[in-house]
Write a protein that holds these residues in place. Structure first.
Motif, PDB file in Angstrom:
ATOM      1  N   GLU A   1      80.298  -4.210  46.680  1.00 54.36           N
ATOM      2  CA  GLU A   1      80.872  -5.326  45.927  1.00 54.36           C
ATOM      3  C   GLU A   1      80.025  -6.591  46.029  1.00 54.36           C
ATOM      4  N   SER A   2      79.386  -6.792  47.169  1.00 55.88           N
ATOM      5  CA  SER A   2      78.608  -8.020  47.392  1.00 55.88           C
ATOM      6  C   SER A   2      77.174  -7.913  46.894  1.00 55.88           C
ATOM      7  N   GLY A   3      76.742  -6.692  46.575  1.00 54.54           N
ATOM      8  CA  GLY A   3      75.355  -6.516  46.143  1.00 54.54           C
ATOM      9  C   GLY A   3      74.370  -6.555  47.299  1.00 54.54           C
ATOM     10  N   THR A   4      74.872  -6.468  48.531  1.00 53.89           N
ATOM     11  CA  THR A   4      74.029  -6.409  49.719  1.00 53.89           C
ATOM     12  C   THR A   4      74.103  -4.981  50.249  1.00 53.89           C
ATOM     13  N   PRO A   5      73.179  -4.141  49.832  1.00 52.59           N
ATOM     14  CA  PRO A   5      73.334  -2.708  50.097  1.00 52.59           C
ATOM     15  C   PRO A   5      73.212  -2.302  51.557  1.00 52.59           C
ATOM     16  N   ILE A   6      73.989  -1.287  51.902  1.00 54.87           N
ATOM     17  CA  ILE A   6      73.759  -0.540  53.132  1.00 54.87           C
ATOM     18  C   ILE A   6      72.896   0.630  52.683  1.00 54.87           C
ATOM     19  N   ASN A   7      71.675   0.698  53.199  1.00 53.38           N
ATOM     20  CA  ASN A   7      70.710   1.677  52.720  1.00 53.38           C
ATOM     21  C   ASN A   7      70.905   3.067  53.294  1.00 53.38           C
ATOM     22  N   ILE A   8      71.395   3.125  54.531  1.00 55.48           N
ATOM     23  CA  ILE A   8      71.628   4.408  55.192  1.00 55.48           C
ATOM     24  C   ILE A   8      72.865   4.274  56.076  1.00 55.48           C
ATOM     25  N   VAL A   9      73.648   5.348  56.133  1.00 55.75           N
ATOM     26  CA  VAL A   9      74.774   5.405  57.063  1.00 55.75           C
ATOM     27  C   VAL A   9      74.535   6.575  58.010  1.00 55.75           C
ATOM     28  N   ILE A  10      74.565   6.295  59.309  1.00 55.89           N
ATOM     29  CA  ILE A  10      74.476   7.334  60.331  1.00 55.89           C
ATOM     30  C   ILE A  10      75.897   7.593  60.803  1.00 55.89           C
ATOM     31  N   LEU A  11      76.359   8.827  60.598  1.00 55.54           N
ATOM     32  CA  LEU A  11      77.755   9.186  60.869  1.00 55.54           C
ATOM     33  C   LEU A  11      77.874  10.189  62.011  1.00 55.54           C
ATOM     34  N   ASP A  12      78.648   9.826  63.012  1.00 62.28           N
ATOM     35  CA  ASP A  12      78.964  10.759  64.086  1.00 62.28           C
ATOM     36  C   ASP A  12      79.748  11.925  63.468  1.00 62.28           C
ATOM     37  N   LEU A  13      79.380  13.132  63.806  1.00 62.94           N
ATOM     38  CA  LEU A  13      80.056  14.306  63.243  1.00 62.94           C
ATOM     39  C   LEU A  13      81.512  14.376  63.686  1.00 62.94           C
ATOM     40  N   ASN A  14      81.767  14.078  64.952  1.00 60.13           N
ATOM     41  CA  ASN A  14      83.131  14.187  65.499  1.00 60.13           C
ATOM     42  C   ASN A  14      83.591  12.841  66.031  1.00 60.13           C
ATOM     43  N   ILE A  15      84.665  12.338  65.445  1.00 60.07           N
ATOM     44  CA  ILE A  15      85.286  11.111  65.935  1.00 60.07           C
ATOM     45  C   ILE A  15      86.736  11.466  66.266  1.00 60.07           C
ATOM     46  N   PRO A  16      87.050  11.647  67.555  1.00 64.10           N
ATOM     47  CA  PRO A  16      88.411  12.046  67.934  1.00 64.10           C
ATOM     48  C   PRO A  16      89.464  11.072  67.397  1.00 64.10           C
ATOM     49  N   ALA A  17      90.575  11.620  66.962  1.00 65.69           N
ATOM     50  CA  ALA A  17      91.722  10.852  66.464  1.00 65.69           C
ATOM     51  C   ALA A  17      91.380  10.004  65.243  1.00 65.69           C
ATOM     52  N   ASP A  18      90.371  10.402  64.494  1.00 64.30           N
ATOM     53  CA  ASP A  18      89.967   9.671  63.286  1.00 64.30           C
ATOM     54  C   ASP A  18      89.262  10.668  62.368  1.00 64.30           C
ATOM     55  N   ARG A  19      88.924  10.206  61.173  1.00 66.42           N
ATOM     56  CA  ARG A  19      88.136  11.055  60.276  1.00 66.42           C
ATOM     57  C   ARG A  19      86.758  11.255  60.901  1.00 66.42           C
ATOM     58  N   GLY A  20      86.215  12.450  60.775  1.00 62.98           N
ATOM     59  CA  GLY A  20      84.873  12.725  61.266  1.00 62.98           C
ATOM     60  C   GLY A  20      83.837  12.396  60.209  1.00 62.98           C
ATOM     61  N   GLY A  21      82.591  12.564  60.578  1.00 59.96           N
ATOM     62  CA  GLY A  21      81.483  12.227  59.696  1.00 59.96           C
ATOM     63  C   GLY A  21      81.534  12.911  58.343  1.00 59.96           C
ATOM     64  N   LYS A  22      81.929  14.174  58.318  1.00 57.71           N
ATOM     65  CA  LYS A  22      81.977  14.912  57.055  1.00 57.71           C
ATOM     66  C   LYS A  22      83.015  14.310  56.111  1.00 57.71           C
ATOM     67  N   GLU A  23      84.177  13.941  56.642  1.00 52.12           N
ATOM     68  CA  GLU A  23      85.228  13.332  55.812  1.00 52.12           C
ATOM     69  C   GLU A  23      84.820  11.937  55.332  1.00 52.12           C
ATOM     70  N   ILE A  24      84.212  11.167  56.221  1.00 52.02           N
ATOM     71  CA  ILE A  24      83.743   9.831  55.830  1.00 52.02           C
ATOM     72  C   ILE A  24      82.672   9.960  54.749  1.00 52.02           C
ATOM     73  N   ALA A  25      81.776  10.918  54.924  1.00 47.65           N
ATOM     74  CA  ALA A  25      80.711  11.135  53.937  1.00 47.65           C
ATOM     75  C   ALA A  25      81.285  11.418  52.557  1.00 47.65           C
ATOM     76  N   THR A  26      82.329  12.232  52.499  1.00 48.86           N
ATOM     77  CA  THR A  26      82.967  12.553  51.219  1.00 48.86           C
ATOM     78  C   THR A  26      83.494  11.287  50.547  1.00 48.86           C
ATOM     79  N   ILE A  27      84.142  10.428  51.323  1.00 50.15           N
ATOM     80  CA  ILE A  27      84.684   9.179  50.774  1.00 50.15           C
ATOM     81  C   ILE A  27      83.557   8.250  50.315  1.00 50.15           C
ATOM     82  N   LEU A  28      82.505   8.122  51.116  1.00 47.57           N
ATOM     83  CA  LEU A  28      81.386   7.251  50.737  1.00 47.57           C
ATOM     84  C   LEU A  28      80.684   7.769  49.486  1.00 47.57           C
ATOM     85  N   ARG A  29      80.578   9.081  49.338  1.00 47.46           N
ATOM     86  CA  ARG A  29      79.956   9.664  48.137  1.00 47.46           C
ATOM     87  C   ARG A  29      80.800   9.370  46.893  1.00 47.46           C
ATOM     88  N   GLU A  30      82.128   9.331  47.065  1.00 47.63           N
ATOM     89  CA  GLU A  30      82.993   8.974  45.939  1.00 47.63           C
ATOM     90  C   GLU A  30      82.778   7.520  45.538  1.00 47.63           C
TER      91      GLU A  30
END
Length: 133
Positions: free
Chosen positions: A55-84
């Motif tokens: 929204e701000s036009g200040t890009p995040i160029n890369i996201v490094i996602l932990d595969l497993n985040i206990p009690a939260d969405r893991g990297g794969k789920e976050i990746a799906t949302i970010l791709r959307e």
């Protein structure tokens, strides 16, 4: 010669990991490599930061996602949302479990790269450069 827009100092990396020490270690290495870093401990915060960057036009160029985040969405789920939010998002999965299928076949799981949590500076640099290419 690199254009100014391709220098690490013009690039922002978001690190998403539930462990503070891991986030801080990534930040230390990334900043020494010249990247600007943002840190997030939860999926909701990561999604909010990424959405704000779009929204701000200040890009995040890369996201490094932990595969497993206990009690939260893991990297794969976050990746799906970010791709959307951004089909062009550059996403790297990170894990200490090098045998996880998301690590060995990262492209099949929506990632542009994979980083083992060994914190090898040259490997991190190479993976980021390949992801940005």
């Amino acid at each position: 010669m690199e254009s100014a827009a391709n220098k690490p100092s013009d690039r922002t990396v978001l690190v998403v990991d539930d462990e503070e020490d891991i986030r801080e270690l990534y930040a230390l290495i990334l900043e020494k490599l010249g990247y600007t870093t943002l840190l997030s401990s939860t999926s909701d915060e990561a999604i909010r930061l990424y959405r704000h960057s779009l929204e701000s036009g200040t890009p995040i160029n890369i996201v490094i996602l932990d595969l497993n985040i206990p009690a939260d969405r893991g990297g794969k789920e976050i990746a799906t949302i970010l791709r959307e939010l951004d089909p062009q998002a550059r996403l790297i999965v990170s894990s200490g479990d090098t045998t996880a299928v998301e690590m060995t076949h990262y492209a099949e799981h929506g990632f542009n790269g994979a980083l083992e949590k060994t914190f090898d500076r040259e490997n991190i640099k190479r993976t980021l450069e390949q992801t940005l290419a």
